[in-house]
Write a protein that holds these residues in place. Structure first.
Motif, PDB file in Angstrom:
ATOM      1  N   TRP A  47       0.837  -1.208   0.000  1.00 57.91           N
ATOM      2  CA  TRP A  47       0.000   0.000   0.000  1.00 57.91           C
ATOM      3  C   TRP A  47       0.865   1.248   0.000  1.00 57.91           C
ATOM      4  CZ3 TRP A  47      -4.490  -0.283  -1.849  1.00 57.91           C
ATOM      5  CH2 TRP A  47      -5.294  -1.385  -1.625  1.00 57.91           C
ATOM      6  N   LEU A  51       0.143   3.763  -3.056  1.00 55.25           N
ATOM      7  CA  LEU A  51      -0.421   5.096  -2.819  1.00 55.25           C
ATOM      8  C   LEU A  51       0.580   6.212  -3.066  1.00 55.25           C
ATOM      9  CD1 LEU A  51      -2.424   4.286   0.407  1.00 55.25           C
ATOM     10  CD2 LEU A  51      -3.331   4.603  -1.881  1.00 55.25           C
ATOM     11  N   ARG A  58      -6.531   5.383  -6.923  1.00 51.49           N
ATOM     12  CA  ARG A  58      -5.769   4.591  -5.959  1.00 51.49           C
ATOM     13  C   ARG A  58      -6.278   4.856  -4.542  1.00 51.49           C
ATOM     14  NH1 ARG A  58      -0.031   3.260  -7.935  1.00 51.49           N
ATOM     15  NH2 ARG A  58      -0.190   3.594 -10.147  1.00 51.49           N
ATOM     16  N   GLN A  59      -6.620   6.095  -4.270  1.00 56.09           N
ATOM     17  CA  GLN A  59      -7.180   6.420  -2.955  1.00 56.09           C
ATOM     18  C   GLN A  59      -8.517   5.694  -2.756  1.00 56.09           C
ATOM     19  OE1 GLN A  59      -5.502   8.152  -0.736  1.00 56.09           O
ATOM     20  NE2 GLN A  59      -3.842   8.629  -2.143  1.00 56.09           N
ATOM     21  N   GLN A  60      -9.335   5.632  -3.811  1.00 52.72           N
ATOM     22  CA  GLN A  60     -10.624   4.943  -3.710  1.00 52.72           C
ATOM     23  C   GLN A  60     -10.428   3.444  -3.469  1.00 52.72           C
ATOM     24  OE1 GLN A  60     -13.638   6.223  -3.542  1.00 52.72           O
ATOM     25  NE2 GLN A  60     -12.751   8.271  -3.639  1.00 52.72           N
ATOM     26  N   HIS A  62      -7.915   2.070  -2.009  1.00 53.18           N
ATOM     27  CA  HIS A  62      -7.447   1.908  -0.627  1.00 53.18           C
ATOM     28  C   HIS A  62      -8.612   2.053   0.356  1.00 53.18           C
ATOM     29  CE1 HIS A  62      -5.371   3.164   3.129  1.00 53.18           C
ATOM     30  NE2 HIS A  62      -4.648   2.130   2.809  1.00 53.18           N
ATOM     31  N   LYS A  63      -9.513   3.015   0.123  1.00 52.18           N
ATOM     32  CA  LYS A  63     -10.676   3.174   1.008  1.00 52.18           C
ATOM     33  C   LYS A  63     -11.564   1.937   0.963  1.00 52.18           C
ATOM     34  CE  LYS A  63     -11.182   8.181   0.846  1.00 52.18           C
ATOM     35  NZ  LYS A  63     -12.027   9.273   0.369  1.00 52.18           N
ATOM     36  N   PHE A  64     -11.761   1.386  -0.244  1.00 52.09           N
ATOM     37  CA  PHE A  64     -12.580   0.186  -0.379  1.00 52.09           C
ATOM     38  C   PHE A  64     -11.939  -0.986   0.365  1.00 52.09           C
ATOM     39  CE2 PHE A  64     -13.812  -3.694  -2.648  1.00 52.09           C
ATOM     40  CZ  PHE A  64     -15.184  -3.596  -2.519  1.00 52.09           C
ATOM     41  N   TYR A  65     -10.624  -1.122   0.249  1.00 51.91           N
ATOM     42  CA  TYR A  65      -9.904  -2.185   0.955  1.00 51.91           C
ATOM     43  C   TYR A  65     -10.045  -2.010   2.465  1.00 51.91           C
ATOM     44  CZ  TYR A  65      -5.964  -4.535   3.132  1.00 51.91           C
ATOM     45  OH  TYR A  65      -5.191  -5.282   3.970  1.00 51.91           O
ATOM     46  N   GLN A  66      -9.851  -0.790   2.948  1.00 52.39           N
ATOM     47  CA  GLN A  66      -9.960  -0.539   4.393  1.00 52.39           C
ATOM     48  C   GLN A  66     -11.366  -0.845   4.885  1.00 52.39           C
ATOM     49  OE1 GLN A  66      -7.069  -0.505   5.554  1.00 52.39           O
ATOM     50  NE2 GLN A  66      -6.556   1.556   6.181  1.00 52.39           N
ATOM     51  N   GLY A  67     -12.383  -0.413   4.129  1.00 48.05           N
ATOM     52  CA  GLY A  67     -13.766  -0.685   4.520  1.00 48.05           C
ATOM     53  C   GLY A  67     -14.077  -2.166   4.511  1.00 48.05           C
TER      54      GLY A  67
END
Length: 128
Positions: A47, A51, A58-60, A62-67
């Motif tokens: 990551w 990033l 890429r930010q989206q 990462h947000k999807f992965y975190q969620g």
């Protein structure tokens, strides 16, 4: 002999020089603190590289992965564990026990036909 002696003045001068040097040594240079390089695990390193450019997609991702990881670890796994515990450890009747062919004893009535089971024939064997 009202003042300090030559030895006392020299001692005081040396102490002052040592204190000044100690205070100068306490100041951090712009290069400090020098910390060892931080070792990241494989996922964190991925990551970090992913990033780096900072593209919006890429930010989206990462947000999807975190969620997704939050939902999996904080919602789905605990819900599964609770369901498993309740299903197999708390319920009185075990899950999956289905009485497809109940045992029929002499004198029982068969619900579909209304017939009453006759008593078993006594079998006389040579042994007890």
């Amino acid at each position: 002999m009202s003042g300090p002696t030559e030895d006392e003045r020299l001692r005081v001068q040396q102490l002052r020089a040592l204190r000044r040097r100690w205070l100068r040594d306490q100041e951090l240079s712009p290069r400090e603190p020098v910390l060892p390089p931080q070792r990241l695990g494989p996922v964190a390193a991925f990551w970090e590289r992913f990033l780096q450019p900072g593209d919006p997609w890429r930010q989206q991702v990462h947000k999807f992965y975190q969620g997704g990881s939050f939902v999996l670890l904080r919602v789905l796994l605990p819900a599964w564990a609770i369901t498993y515990f309740l299903k197999y450890h708390v319920r009185k009747s075990p899950h999956g026990v289905v009485v497809a062919n109940p045992r029929i004893f002499p004198g029982d009535r068969i619900l579909e036909t209304g017939e009453i089971m006759p008593p078993l024939k006594d079998e006389h064997h040579r042994h007890h």
